[in-house]
Design an enzyme around this catalytic site. Structure first.
Site, mmCIF file in Angstrom:
data_model
loop_
_atom_site.group_PDB
_atom_site.id
_atom_site.type_symbol
_atom_site.label_atom_id
_atom_site.label_comp_id
_atom_site.label_asym_id
_atom_site.label_seq_id
_atom_site.Cartn_x
_atom_site.Cartn_y
_atom_site.Cartn_z
ATOM 1 N N ARG A 105 0.800 -1.227 0.000
ATOM 2 C CA ARG A 105 0.000 0.000 0.000
ATOM 3 C C ARG A 105 0.834 1.279 0.000
ATOM 4 N NH1 ARG A 105 -2.638 -3.848 1.701
ATOM 5 N NH2 ARG A 105 -0.675 -4.277 2.708
ATOM 6 N N THR A 106 1.805 1.355 0.896
ATOM 7 C CA THR A 106 2.509 2.636 1.075
ATOM 8 C C THR A 106 3.297 2.982 -0.184
ATOM 9 O OG1 THR A 106 2.673 2.001 3.389
ATOM 10 C CG2 THR A 106 3.910 3.937 2.708
ATOM 11 N N ARG A 141 11.237 3.807 3.678
ATOM 12 C CA ARG A 141 10.805 2.779 4.639
ATOM 13 C C ARG A 141 12.011 1.950 5.023
ATOM 14 N NH1 ARG A 141 5.765 -1.256 4.580
ATOM 15 N NH2 ARG A 141 4.828 0.724 5.173
ATOM 16 N N HIS A 183 4.978 5.480 11.809
ATOM 17 C CA HIS A 183 4.416 5.330 10.464
ATOM 18 C C HIS A 183 3.440 6.502 10.311
ATOM 19 C CE1 HIS A 183 3.185 3.734 6.740
ATOM 20 N NE2 HIS A 183 2.893 2.490 7.068
ATOM 21 N N LYS A 209 26.149 -4.386 -2.559
ATOM 22 C CA LYS A 209 27.617 -4.432 -2.697
ATOM 23 C C LYS A 209 28.297 -3.845 -1.465
ATOM 24 C CE LYS A 209 27.084 -3.139 -7.539
ATOM 25 N NZ LYS A 209 27.284 -1.941 -8.373
HETATM 26 N N1 CP Z 1 -0.269 -0.195 5.852
HETATM 27 C C1 CP Z 1 0.947 -0.424 5.297
HETATM 28 O O1 CP Z 1 1.957 0.204 5.670
HETATM 29 O O2 CP Z 1 0.952 -1.379 4.324
HETATM 30 P P1 CP Z 1 2.229 -1.805 3.474
HETATM 31 O O3 CP Z 1 3.207 -2.425 4.463
HETATM 32 O O4 CP Z 1 1.729 -2.781 2.466
HETATM 33 O O5 CP Z 1 2.805 -0.573 2.872
#
Ligand code: CP
Length: 303
Positions: free
Chosen positions: A53-54, A102, A130, A81
């Site tokens: 999603r993100t 992320r 998050h 590497k």
């Molecule tokens: N909600 C969320 O962060 O989903 P993903 O890990 O799929 O990005």
């Protein structure tokens, strides 16, 4: 505070006024958005951990507003590497106008915001932050409940390793709500999280019984057990499958309860809820694109 050029590292960095400005922009974009406002801009996605999603919704958001997106895929990058995180960030900062990052490591986004000259958005790092998920979750409640105050909110599941759940609690704690932190003992909130909630004046209680508090709830936020974050897989095996929310679990809920989940789900949330009026998790995913469009626009253009 003005949004232009701002980093998004933690939900704590944003006041209610900041969030209201974001939600107003999101409302506007849900109706109509300027498809060329980010023409010429490049968004650099750096995903050092799995995501559906993100990553995808940031890419959709950027493209809808006319930006280009580059994706650094760790598996095929020079990280393999032995290139350092610092050098990787410096490269992506040269190639992009805004970075979305992320990482499994707590503090990565803060570090990136310190070393990069372009704005950085935390797409989830470690067990604590998050922020854009929390913004989506607050916006979803505002939309479905018509308010962000005066709600009884249950947060159920892995409150030890689940950054979406923790960020969500920090988000709702900005408003006048009662939070029920519902988890098996092994997955309960860390002391630092509890201390922070206390510090910001949150009204919260801890329990391991969803059944006991369910009739009071307006919102139930369910989270997956974060298997990948357990330092010892034997500890995960002990708690795996320790809770499941299905229609039977919810039979004594308020009629207008909404069930949220940041997704992905594994076995903690039954598919039988999907086609009921309680289901809000696909709505979260849908609204996530508009929140991220509004974020990119406010940060890169200021409007
Ligand atoms: N909600 C969320 O962060 O989903 P993903 O890990 O799929 O990005």
């Amino acid at each position: 505070m003005a949004w232009k050029n701002r980093d998004v590292v933690s939900i704590d960095d944003f006041s209610k006024e900041d969030l209201e400005a974001l939600f107003k922009k999101t409302d506007e974009y849900e109706h109509s958005y300027p498809s060329g406002i980010l023409k010429g801009k490049i968004i650099g996605n750096i995903f050092l951990e799995y995501s559906t999603r993100t990553r995808v919704s940031f890419e959709v958001a950027a493209k809808r507003l006319g930006a280009e997106v580059i994706n650094l895929v760790a598996e095929y990058s020079s990280i393999k590497k032995g290139e350092s995180l610092y050098d990787t960030l410096k490269m992506m900062d040269i190639y992009s106008d805004l970075l979305v990052i992320r990482s499994p490591i707590e503090g990565t986004a803060r570090f990136a915001s310190d070393v990069c000259k372009h704005p950085v958005i935390n797409a989830g790092d470690g067990y604590l932050n998050h922020p854009t998920q929390a913004m989506i979750d607050l916006y979803t409640i505002r939309k479905l409940k018509g308010r962000l105050d005066d709600l009884r909110i249950g947060v159920c599941g892995d409150l030890r390793y689940g950054r979406a759940a923790v960020s969500f609690m920090f988000g709702v704690a900005k408003y006048s709500n009662k939070i029920y932190a519902i988890s098996p003992a092994q997955l309960s909130m860390r002391e630092d999280v509890k201390n922070k909630l206390t510090e910001i004046g949150a009204y919260f209680v801890e329990t391991n019984s969803l059944e006991e508090v369910l009739p009071e709830l307006d919102v139930l936020y369910v989270t997956r057990i974060q298997k990948e974050r357990f330092p010892d897989i034997a500890e995960y095996e002990k708690v795996k499958g320790s809770y499941k929310v299905d229609l039977k679990t919810l039979q004594n809920s308020k009629r207008d309860l909404i069930v949220m989940h940041p997704l992905p789900r594994v076995d903690e949330l039954s598919y039988e809820i999907d086609n009921t009026p309680m289901q809000a998790y696909f709505k979260q995913a849908e609204l996530g694109v508009y929140i991220r469009m509004a974020l990119l626009s406010l940060i890169l253009v200021g409007e």
